[in-house]
Design a protein around this motif. Sequence first.
Motif, mmCIF file in Angstrom:
data_model
loop_
_atom_site.group_PDB
_atom_site.id
_atom_site.type_symbol
_atom_site.label_atom_id
_atom_site.label_comp_id
_atom_site.label_asym_id
_atom_site.label_seq_id
_atom_site.Cartn_x
_atom_site.Cartn_y
_atom_site.Cartn_z
ATOM 1 N N ILE A 167 70.063 143.451 6.302
ATOM 2 C CA ILE A 167 69.002 142.552 5.501
ATOM 3 C C ILE A 167 68.558 143.762 4.554
ATOM 4 N N TYR A 168 68.832 143.454 3.162
ATOM 5 C CA TYR A 168 68.251 144.369 2.087
ATOM 6 C C TYR A 168 66.926 143.690 1.649
ATOM 7 N N PHE A 169 65.973 144.531 1.179
ATOM 8 C CA PHE A 169 64.860 143.985 0.899
ATOM 9 C C PHE A 169 63.915 144.895 0.033
ATOM 10 N N ASN A 170 62.912 144.821 -0.650
ATOM 11 C CA ASN A 170 62.274 145.790 -1.580
ATOM 12 C C ASN A 170 60.882 145.760 -1.087
ATOM 13 N N SER A 171 60.291 147.127 -0.886
ATOM 14 C CA SER A 171 59.246 147.764 -0.054
ATOM 15 C C SER A 171 58.620 148.705 -0.855
ATOM 16 N N SER A 172 57.064 148.495 -1.033
ATOM 17 C CA SER A 172 56.267 149.636 -1.509
ATOM 18 C C SER A 172 55.802 150.533 -0.488
ATOM 19 N N ILE A 179 64.117 150.124 -2.835
ATOM 20 C CA ILE A 179 65.103 149.011 -2.115
ATOM 21 C C ILE A 179 65.272 149.779 -0.555
ATOM 22 N N TRP A 180 65.205 148.896 0.439
ATOM 23 C CA TRP A 180 65.430 149.565 1.806
ATOM 24 C C TRP A 180 66.520 148.339 2.415
ATOM 25 N N ARG A 181 67.112 148.599 3.573
ATOM 26 C CA ARG A 181 67.545 147.616 4.402
ATOM 27 C C ARG A 181 67.396 147.913 5.874
ATOM 28 N N VAL A 182 67.433 146.901 6.514
ATOM 29 C CA VAL A 182 67.244 146.827 7.792
ATOM 30 C C VAL A 182 68.182 145.891 8.756
ATOM 31 N N ARG A 183 68.410 146.246 10.036
ATOM 32 C CA ARG A 183 69.327 145.409 10.846
ATOM 33 C C ARG A 183 68.710 144.186 11.150
ATOM 34 N N PRO A 184 69.287 143.058 11.254
ATOM 35 C CA PRO A 184 68.818 141.693 11.614
ATOM 36 C C PRO A 184 67.942 141.613 12.793
ATOM 37 N N ASP A 185 67.862 142.606 13.781
ATOM 38 C CA ASP A 185 67.141 142.764 14.767
ATOM 39 C C ASP A 185 65.748 143.588 14.471
ATOM 40 N N GLY A 186 65.734 143.903 13.269
ATOM 41 C CA GLY A 186 64.473 144.786 12.754
ATOM 42 C C GLY A 186 64.666 146.288 13.071
ATOM 43 N N SER A 187 65.660 146.835 13.508
ATOM 44 C CA SER A 187 65.981 148.132 13.857
ATOM 45 C C SER A 187 66.697 148.876 12.552
ATOM 46 N N GLU A 188 66.610 150.070 12.420
ATOM 47 C CA GLU A 188 67.323 151.231 11.430
ATOM 48 C C GLU A 188 66.796 150.874 10.122
ATOM 49 N N PRO A 189 65.487 150.537 9.989
ATOM 50 C CA PRO A 189 64.832 150.516 8.329
ATOM 51 C C PRO A 189 65.360 151.927 7.580
#
Length: 274
Positions: A167-172, A179-189
Amino acid sequence: MRSSVEIHNIVTGRTRVVWQTEKLVEAPNFSRDGRFLVINGDGVLYRLALAGGGPERIDTGFAVQCNNDHGLSPDGRLLVVSDKVEFGKSAIYVLPAEGGAPRLVTPNLPSYWHGWSPDGETLAYCGIRGDAFDIYTIPVEGGAELRLTFGEGRNDGPDYSPDGAWIYFNSSRTGLMQIWRVRPDGSEPTRITDSPYGDWFPHPSPDGKHLLVLSYDGDVFDHPRDLDVRLRLMDMDGGNARILFELFGGQGTMNVPNWSPDGSEFAFVRYAPA
């Protein structure tokens, strides 16, 4: 002209105008057959045929204060909207794609939809809980929401990779919005961009080859409308980033998934000063 709905082809490098209006419209999604776009304006949604003819309103029942966080399910049968009529805050609903009665997905508010898992079973969204902007997922049928980020700056704009692995997303969280990405279980940001821009709304292409990003000047806070911005294309890991073109836009240009089904084109909105 206030809003110009346009389509850019990444193969030819050409852009064509679909429709222009004096009204403010936002956030085009491609239909699954590539024949029309879904856009929002004046609190409701419209179907805009690419063959011409102008927009046709979609019946969204009581949901007539929709924002620009909307989209179609992978099979094209459902439409998700974010609307504030019922609670005074943005809430996520699903309804038949052809129009119909909205069904509430989560009572946790406010929530702003942004992504649909490739298997059609899960929604990803930005939820504001207290003062924290974080990424959540929830089954499309409802249930408990899963929190993927935990207040590491502002987190927004989640969208799934086409294989559902990220899951790609933007984060400050590092200062500038990136831009960041994370696994659907919340791991590996994992951080994807390291740019001088304020990067927002990452959208992976359906073929898994490209990531499309809206980039503000680095000193811009949040994601306002009516600014000089740029659309950037890069590999899924952030490599080979390049500016496709600059435009007057921002909020409403491409808040939600906007790729054509074959990944050769994407839709966006260009604005003229109000």
